[in-house]
Design an enzyme around this catalytic site. Structure first.
Site, short mmCIF file in Angstrom:
data_model
loop_
_atom_site.label_atom_id
_atom_site.label_comp_id
_atom_site.label_asym_id
_atom_site.label_seq_id
_atom_site.Cartn_x
_atom_site.Cartn_y
_atom_site.Cartn_z
N ASP A 138 26.04 36.27 -24.87
CA ASP A 138 26.68 37.22 -23.94
C ASP A 138 25.99 38.58 -24.03
O ASP A 138 25.92 39.19 -25.11
CB ASP A 138 28.17 37.40 -24.29
CG ASP A 138 29.01 36.19 -23.89
OD1 ASP A 138 28.46 35.24 -23.28
OD2 ASP A 138 30.22 36.20 -24.19
N ASN A 152 26.96 30.22 -25.05
CA ASN A 152 26.19 31.26 -24.36
C ASN A 152 25.89 32.44 -25.26
O ASN A 152 26.66 32.73 -26.19
CB ASN A 152 27.00 31.84 -23.19
CG ASN A 152 27.11 30.88 -22.02
OD1 ASN A 152 26.28 30.00 -21.83
ND2 ASN A 152 28.15 31.06 -21.22
N THR A 174 37.21 39.86 -21.86
CA THR A 174 36.35 38.68 -22.05
C THR A 174 36.86 37.83 -23.22
O THR A 174 37.05 38.36 -24.32
CB THR A 174 34.88 39.09 -22.34
OG1 THR A 174 34.51 40.10 -21.42
CG2 THR A 174 33.94 37.91 -22.23
N GLY A 205 47.96 36.87 -16.55
CA GLY A 205 47.57 38.22 -16.98
C GLY A 205 48.78 39.00 -17.47
O GLY A 205 49.56 38.49 -18.28
N ASN A 260 44.02 29.92 -15.29
CA ASN A 260 44.59 31.21 -14.96
C ASN A 260 45.12 31.18 -13.52
O ASN A 260 45.00 30.17 -12.81
CB ASN A 260 43.61 32.36 -15.23
CG ASN A 260 42.41 32.33 -14.31
OD1 ASN A 260 42.45 31.77 -13.21
ND2 ASN A 260 41.32 32.95 -14.74
N ASN A 312 33.78 29.83 -27.62
CA ASN A 312 34.96 30.67 -27.89
C ASN A 312 36.19 29.81 -28.19
O ASN A 312 36.96 30.10 -29.10
CB ASN A 312 35.28 31.56 -26.68
CG ASN A 312 34.16 32.52 -26.35
OD1 ASN A 312 33.31 32.82 -27.19
ND2 ASN A 312 34.14 33.02 -25.11
N GLU A 336 31.60 24.65 -17.53
CA GLU A 336 30.32 25.37 -17.64
C GLU A 336 29.20 24.44 -18.09
O GLU A 336 28.12 24.91 -18.45
CB GLU A 336 30.45 26.53 -18.63
CG GLU A 336 31.18 27.72 -18.05
CD GLU A 336 31.19 28.94 -18.95
OE1 GLU A 336 30.98 28.82 -20.17
OE2 GLU A 336 31.43 30.03 -18.43
N ASP A 343 40.14 32.13 -23.42
CA ASP A 343 39.64 31.12 -24.38
C ASP A 343 40.46 31.16 -25.66
O ASP A 343 40.79 30.13 -26.25
CB ASP A 343 38.16 31.39 -24.70
CG ASP A 343 37.29 31.33 -23.46
OD1 ASP A 343 37.63 30.57 -22.54
OD2 ASP A 343 36.27 32.04 -23.42
O1 RIB Z 1 35.43 33.21 -21.11
C1 RIB Z 1 34.47 34.13 -21.54
C2 RIB Z 1 33.11 33.50 -21.59
O2 RIB Z 1 32.73 33.12 -20.28
C3 RIB Z 1 32.01 34.40 -22.07
O3 RIB Z 1 31.85 34.36 -23.46
C4 RIB Z 1 30.80 33.94 -21.28
O4 RIB Z 1 29.78 33.41 -22.04
C5 RIB Z 1 31.34 32.93 -20.26
O5 RIB Z 1 31.11 31.63 -20.65
#
Ligand code: RIB
Length: 296
Positions: free
Chosen positions: A12, A10, A239, A213, A179, A42, A136, A243
């Site tokens: 972002d 993606n 963010t 968390g 999570n 990521n 995704e 990952d």
């Molecule tokens: O986990 C974070 C990611 O989730 C972001 O980089 C975004 O693109 C979504 O895929």
């Protein structure tokens, strides 16, 4: 062993806000940044930075060159990243002053992955190689079954969580990494300890890792259950923290580390990430993680 991430790539678009918007509210943002991202991208970078032989597979649109360039510079193999005529997937990410975020995802090319494309990519991988997926991209169920047929080691991060994940063949997953929210939803169980126990029973020989968390992380397989506390740091943007954790954890565990050690290193890597804005660009090198741990 090759470590393949078959997942999303993606662009972002990150907006810094005084707070996350209410329904109907218009907000001026204090900052805007464009980053590379996608859970797949990521995680492939995290696998590479932690020391795995990392391969990325997926699709981008004609506007996706910045993503493949980034991966190549990071040393991730992109031979299995294809290009479609449409748009690359993108995420609109709103971040508040406490580093909490909310996201809108446009799947774009990530949603165009077909069973035929999965067949083609997996021809380049063998028994014993790792495949790591998230939720995704399209064709995830097909991919899980195909990877199992090929006797690959299967890791799955059921993120972002949607109820249809419950109907996937989760009994085929060797490492289920998720999570708290994803774990509670998937197990239909609010108590995290009980949720982990329930999910672990999906595959008798598999392992479950649930990140909590600020409350740390729980790992369970048929031999042991361990809990490791989180590192306390000042979060600016969370963010990509999950990952980063996933890639580091898998590298450590597959290179023979004990779960407790793997969890600690992975937690340290994600504690470093949350202190900066962005996802893939902020994933630390192994050395930085070791320095962090030595200075605790
Ligand atoms: O986990 C974070 C990611 O989730 C972001 O980089 C975004 O693109 C979504 O895929």
């Amino acid at each position: 062993m090759k470590a393949l991430v078959f997942g999303s790539l993606n662009i972002d678009k990150v907006y810094s806000l005084p707070h996350l918007p209410e329904k109907g509210e218009t907000l001026y943002c204090k900052g805007y940044e464009l980053h590379v991202g996608g859970k797949g991208l990521n995680q492939s970078v995290s696998l590479k930075k932690s020391g795995s032989d990392s391969y990325m597979a997926g699709l981008v649109g004609t506007d996706g060159k910045m993503l493949t360039n980034f991966l190549e510079n990071a040393g991730v193999n992109t031979d299995n990243v294809g290009t479609t005529d449409g748009f690359t997937g993108h995420a609109v990410i709103e971040v508040d002053t406490d580093g909490q975020n909310q996201m809108i995802l446009f799947p774009g090319a990530n949603g165009e992955i077909t069973p035929e494309y999965c067949d083609k990519v997996l021809e380049n991988f063998d028994e014993g190689d790792l495949i790591l997926m998230q939720y995704e991209i399209s064709s995830v169920e097909y991919l899980i079954r195909l990877a199992k047929k090929k006797k690959m080691l299967i890791a799955f991060n059921p993120s972002p969580y949607v109820d249809e994940i419950k109907s996937l063949p989760l009994e085929l997953i060797d490492y289920l990494i998720l999570n708290e929210f994803e774990g509670q939803s998937l197990a239909d169980e609010n108590d995290c300890d009980r949720a982990v126990d329930k999910l672990r029973k999906l595959n008798e020989n598999g392992a479950v890792v649930m990140t909590l968390g600020g409350d740390g992380v729980i790992y369970a397989d048929k031999n042991e259950k361990v809990r490791v506390p989180a590192f306390k740091v000042n979060a600016v943007d969370t963010t990509g923290a999950g990952d980063t954790f996933t890639g580091y954890f898998l590298t450590e565990i597959l290179s023979g580390e004990k779960p407790k050690v793997a969890l600690r290193k992975a937690s340290a890597a994600s504690a470093i990430v949350v202190q900066k804005t962005g996802a893939a660009e902020t994933i630390p090198e192994k050395k930085e993680v070791e320095t962090f741990l030595n200075n605790i």
